[in-house]
Design a protein around this motif. Structure first.
Motif, PDB file in Angstrom:
ATOM      1  N   ILE A  67     -49.211 -17.443  17.880  1.00 44.02           N
ATOM      2  CA  ILE A  67     -49.287 -18.833  18.324  1.00 44.02           C
ATOM      3  C   ILE A  67     -50.474 -19.547  17.697  1.00 44.02           C
ATOM      4  CG2 ILE A  67     -49.705 -20.337  20.335  1.00 44.02           C
ATOM      5  CD1 ILE A  67     -48.135 -18.297  22.016  1.00 44.02           C
ATOM      6  N   TRP A  68     -51.631 -18.894  17.712  1.00 44.52           N
ATOM      7  CA  TRP A  68     -52.872 -19.521  17.251  1.00 44.52           C
ATOM      8  C   TRP A  68     -53.156 -19.290  15.777  1.00 44.52           C
ATOM      9  CZ3 TRP A  68     -55.661 -17.269  22.089  1.00 44.52           C
ATOM     10  CH2 TRP A  68     -55.535 -18.164  23.166  1.00 44.52           C
ATOM     11  N   GLN A  69     -52.406 -18.372  15.162  1.00 39.66           N
ATOM     12  CA  GLN A  69     -52.684 -17.981  13.779  1.00 39.66           C
ATOM     13  C   GLN A  69     -54.129 -17.511  13.631  1.00 39.66           C
ATOM     14  OE1 GLN A  69     -50.224 -17.899  11.038  1.00 39.66           O
ATOM     15  NE2 GLN A  69     -49.196 -17.753  13.041  1.00 39.66           N
ATOM     16  N   SER A  70     -54.587 -16.766  14.629  1.00 33.97           N
ATOM     17  CA  SER A  70     -55.948 -16.228  14.627  1.00 33.97           C
ATOM     18  C   SER A  70     -55.985 -14.974  15.472  1.00 33.97           C
ATOM     19  CB  SER A  70     -56.943 -17.254  15.169  1.00 33.97           C
ATOM     20  OG  SER A  70     -58.228 -16.664  15.347  1.00 33.97           O
ATOM     21  N   LEU A  71     -56.088 -13.819  14.832  1.00 29.49           N
ATOM     22  CA  LEU A  71     -56.199 -12.579  15.598  1.00 29.49           C
ATOM     23  C   LEU A  71     -57.525 -12.481  16.339  1.00 29.49           C
ATOM     24  CD1 LEU A  71     -54.876  -9.936  16.424  1.00 29.49           C
ATOM     25  CD2 LEU A  71     -55.767  -8.894  14.326  1.00 29.49           C
ATOM     26  N   LEU A 125     -52.236  -5.504  25.469  1.00 28.26           N
ATOM     27  CA  LEU A 125     -52.410  -5.444  24.018  1.00 28.26           C
ATOM     28  C   LEU A 125     -51.312  -6.223  23.300  1.00 28.26           C
ATOM     29  CD1 LEU A 125     -53.917  -4.298  21.570  1.00 28.26           C
ATOM     30  CD2 LEU A 125     -52.443  -2.273  21.733  1.00 28.26           C
ATOM     31  N   LEU A 126     -50.077  -6.060  23.736  1.00 31.17           N
ATOM     32  CA  LEU A 126     -48.973  -6.765  23.102  1.00 31.17           C
ATOM     33  C   LEU A 126     -49.161  -8.274  23.181  1.00 31.17           C
ATOM     34  CD1 LEU A 126     -46.219  -6.751  21.718  1.00 31.17           C
ATOM     35  CD2 LEU A 126     -45.160  -6.479  23.983  1.00 31.17           C
ATOM     36  N   SER A 127     -49.673  -8.755  24.317  1.00 29.69           N
ATOM     37  CA  SER A 127     -49.864 -10.201  24.483  1.00 29.69           C
ATOM     38  C   SER A 127     -50.861 -10.764  23.477  1.00 29.69           C
ATOM     39  CB  SER A 127     -50.321 -10.520  25.909  1.00 29.69           C
ATOM     40  OG  SER A 127     -51.667 -10.123  26.133  1.00 29.69           O
ATOM     41  N   ALA A 128     -51.871  -9.968  23.111  1.00 30.21           N
ATOM     42  CA  ALA A 128     -52.861 -10.449  22.147  1.00 30.21           C
ATOM     43  C   ALA A 128     -52.203 -10.716  20.793  1.00 30.21           C
ATOM     44  CB  ALA A 128     -53.992  -9.435  21.996  1.00 30.21           C
ATOM     45  N   PHE A 129     -51.301  -9.842  20.383  1.00 27.74           N
ATOM     46  CA  PHE A 129     -50.637 -10.052  19.097  1.00 27.74           C
ATOM     47  C   PHE A 129     -49.624 -11.191  19.170  1.00 27.74           C
ATOM     48  CE2 PHE A 129     -52.759  -6.151  18.287  1.00 27.74           C
ATOM     49  CZ  PHE A 129     -52.939  -6.103  16.915  1.00 27.74           C
ATOM     50  N   ARG A 130     -49.042 -11.437  20.336  1.00 24.06           N
ATOM     51  CA  ARG A 130     -48.180 -12.611  20.500  1.00 24.06           C
ATOM     52  C   ARG A 130     -49.019 -13.890  20.428  1.00 24.06           C
ATOM     53  NH1 ARG A 130     -43.201 -11.014  22.901  1.00 24.06           N
ATOM     54  NH2 ARG A 130     -42.651  -9.074  21.813  1.00 24.06           N
ATOM     55  N   LEU A 131     -50.191 -13.884  21.049  1.00 23.48           N
ATOM     56  CA  LEU A 131     -51.070 -15.055  20.975  1.00 23.48           C
ATOM     57  C   LEU A 131     -51.563 -15.288  19.551  1.00 23.48           C
ATOM     58  CD1 LEU A 131     -53.256 -14.739  24.206  1.00 23.48           C
ATOM     59  CD2 LEU A 131     -51.568 -16.507  23.709  1.00 23.48           C
ATOM     60  N   ALA A 132     -51.797 -14.204  18.814  1.00 19.39           N
ATOM     61  CA  ALA A 132     -52.228 -14.356  17.425  1.00 19.39           C
ATOM     62  C   ALA A 132     -51.192 -15.126  16.615  1.00 19.39           C
ATOM     63  CB  ALA A 132     -52.493 -12.988  16.810  1.00 19.39           C
ATOM     64  N   ALA A 155     -47.353 -19.386  30.104  1.00 19.91           N
ATOM     65  CA  ALA A 155     -48.666 -19.145  29.508  1.00 19.91           C
ATOM     66  C   ALA A 155     -48.717 -19.634  28.066  1.00 19.91           C
ATOM     67  CB  ALA A 155     -49.007 -17.659  29.580  1.00 19.91           C
ATOM     68  N   ALA A 156     -47.601 -19.503  27.332  1.00 16.43           N
ATOM     69  CA  ALA A 156     -47.567 -19.963  25.946  1.00 16.43           C
ATOM     70  C   ALA A 156     -47.795 -21.476  25.869  1.00 16.43           C
ATOM     71  CB  ALA A 156     -46.244 -19.589  25.296  1.00 16.43           C
ATOM     72  N   GLU A 157     -47.275 -22.203  26.842  1.00 17.43           N
ATOM     73  CA  GLU A 157     -47.502 -23.650  26.883  1.00 17.43           C
ATOM     74  C   GLU A 157     -48.985 -23.951  27.034  1.00 17.43           C
ATOM     75  OE1 GLU A 157     -46.718 -27.420  29.912  1.00 17.43           O
ATOM     76  OE2 GLU A 157     -45.263 -25.765  29.885  1.00 17.43           O
ATOM     77  N   LEU A 158     -49.662 -23.207  27.889  1.00 22.79           N
ATOM     78  CA  LEU A 158     -51.099 -23.417  28.057  1.00 22.79           C
ATOM     79  C   LEU A 158     -51.860 -23.018  26.798  1.00 22.79           C
ATOM     80  CD1 LEU A 158     -51.732 -22.241  31.734  1.00 22.79           C
ATOM     81  CD2 LEU A 158     -51.082 -24.496  30.877  1.00 22.79           C
ATOM     82  N   ALA A 159     -51.428 -21.948  26.144  1.00 23.24           N
ATOM     83  CA  ALA A 159     -52.083 -21.524  24.903  1.00 23.24           C
ATOM     84  C   ALA A 159     -51.964 -22.605  23.843  1.00 23.24           C
ATOM     85  CB  ALA A 159     -51.466 -20.220  24.408  1.00 23.24           C
ATOM     86  N   GLU A 160     -50.800 -23.173  23.697  1.00 23.56           N
ATOM     87  CA  GLU A 160     -50.585 -24.219  22.704  1.00 23.56           C
ATOM     88  C   GLU A 160     -51.384 -25.475  23.030  1.00 23.56           C
ATOM     89  OE1 GLU A 160     -46.382 -24.452  22.952  1.00 23.56           O
ATOM     90  OE2 GLU A 160     -46.038 -22.728  21.634  1.00 23.56           O
TER      91      GLU A 160
END
Length: 380
Positions: A322-326, A313-320, A291-296
């Protein structure tokens, strides 16, 4: 009716920015959002904690886990429903589409009996009686490779709060289990299958797909329209499979297994949903795309907790990270799933919308749930 609520001196996550301010809920809906660090009389001083919308979960197997905590162990439905509801509330999920399998198998090595209609009745009765803390809808997982799919779907009506119908084909050798080795490992651990039993199981399911596949897929698409449900695809692997999903009017794709399929979803205007455990574990347990590959690659829109409610909830903060955007990351677990499911009254912090709100602290980079409100009423 809920009491008025004011959470102040908080970092409020809006759709495009994070502001320091207060949020007020009256009569179950958000009444006001004001900037500044003032703490009005009677308000809760959040001391810089984050305030985000309640999480919206489109696909979770968690209720099934509670009604069958171990293979062939049946648990009383109401007890299971209440435990599931409370667990989700404690993790910040305020809206859930409970995934129920429709389509059973009465022959072969692995047999599945119908259960969705009875469980749905018990869930809807618990909701009507006011026993549930959060908002529940139904998500019917239409198993194409089964013997009784259309008969089971016919038992549901437009009054059953069926919000999503997903097209699932778990025939071995394609989609999630394109790699038969991964499937064999899974079944040998969970069901104790020998090599011979596994070969028999695979052959039986392939025979069933040949007999029922086309008929069931066509019928399930029609049933989604009858029920007024959003149509979803499941485990798309190739661009060709996505094209078929698009032709059926699929709104979002659950867990595409390859980057090729996720990119094809973009081309067809189909939202991409991935599992939170995939994000947290840095990869798929089935060996599919990360999923991180798709996010990037900007190919991720929605996240589902799948089989671990606290992962959402934890995944949202991990994505933040990656994207540098909460705000963008939070949208994947709030605004975007609400939009995909056709819910316009939640998923964002805006005056007039439901008072579904989370107060979140941090322990390092791990979110701490410090309060959960559903329509302004505290549920955890």
């Amino acid at each position: 009716m809920s009491e008025d609520l004011c959470l102040a001196n908080a970092r409020i996550v809006l759709t495009d920015k994070v502001v320091t301010g207060s949020i007020t809920v009256k009569n179950g809906n958000i009444a006001d959002i004001a900037e500044g660090d003032a703490v009005p009389d009677g308000a809760v001083n959040c001391r810089g904690d984050f305030i985000i919308p309640g999480l919206v979960e489109l696909h979770t197997d968690n209720l099934e886990r509670h009604i069958e905590p171990r293979p062939e162990v049946d648990w009383p439905h109401l007890s299971a429903i209440l435990a599931h509801d409370g667990e989700l509330a404690s993790t910040g999920i305020t809206t859930v589409f409970d995934a129920l399998r429709v389509g059973s198998i009465h022959s072969g090595k692995m047999r599945y009996a119908p259960y969705a209609r009875n469980l749905a009745n018990d869930l809807l009765n618990a909701r009507a009686a006011g026993h549930l803390k959060i908002s529940h809808f139904l998500h019917l997982r239409a198993e194409i490779c089964s013997e009784t799919l259309l008969e089971e779907l016919a038992e549901f009506t437009a009054e059953d709060r069926v919000g999503i119908l997903s097209l699932m084909d778990h025939t071995p050798g394609q989609r999630q289990f394109r790699d038969l080795t991964a499937l064999q490992t899974y079944l040998s651990k969970k069901r104790g299958f020998s090599d011979a039993a596994f070969a028999e199981h695979v052959a039986h399911l392939k025979t069933m797909q040949k007999a029922y596949g086309e008929k069931h897929q066509t019928g399930a698409v029609a049933e989604a329209r009858r029920l007024g449900a959003v149509l979803a695809s499941h485990d798309d692997t190739t661009a060709e499979q996505v094209a078929v999903s698009g032709s059926h009017g699929v709104g979002f794709a659950e867990f595409p297994t390859t980057r090729e399929a996720a990119a094809a979803c973009r081309a067809h205007g189909v939202a991409v949903m991935m599992g939170a455990p995939n994000i947290i574990r840095n990869g798929s347990h089935s060996g599919n795309v990360a999923a991180a590959e798709l996010a990037e690659a900007d190919l991720l829109d929605i996240v589902s907790s799948d089989y671990v409610p606290s992962a959402l909830l934890l995944s949202a903060f991990r994505l933040a990270d990656i994207w540098q955007s909460l705000p963008r990351a939070v949208a994947c677990v709030t605004q975007n799933p609400a939009k995909a499911a056709g819910l316009t009254d939640r998923g964002r912090l805006e005056p007039g919308l439901r008072g579904d709100i989370l107060r979140i602290g941090l322990a390092g980079n791990t979110p701490l749930v410090r309060g959960v409100w559903c329509c302004g009423q505290r549920v955890s």
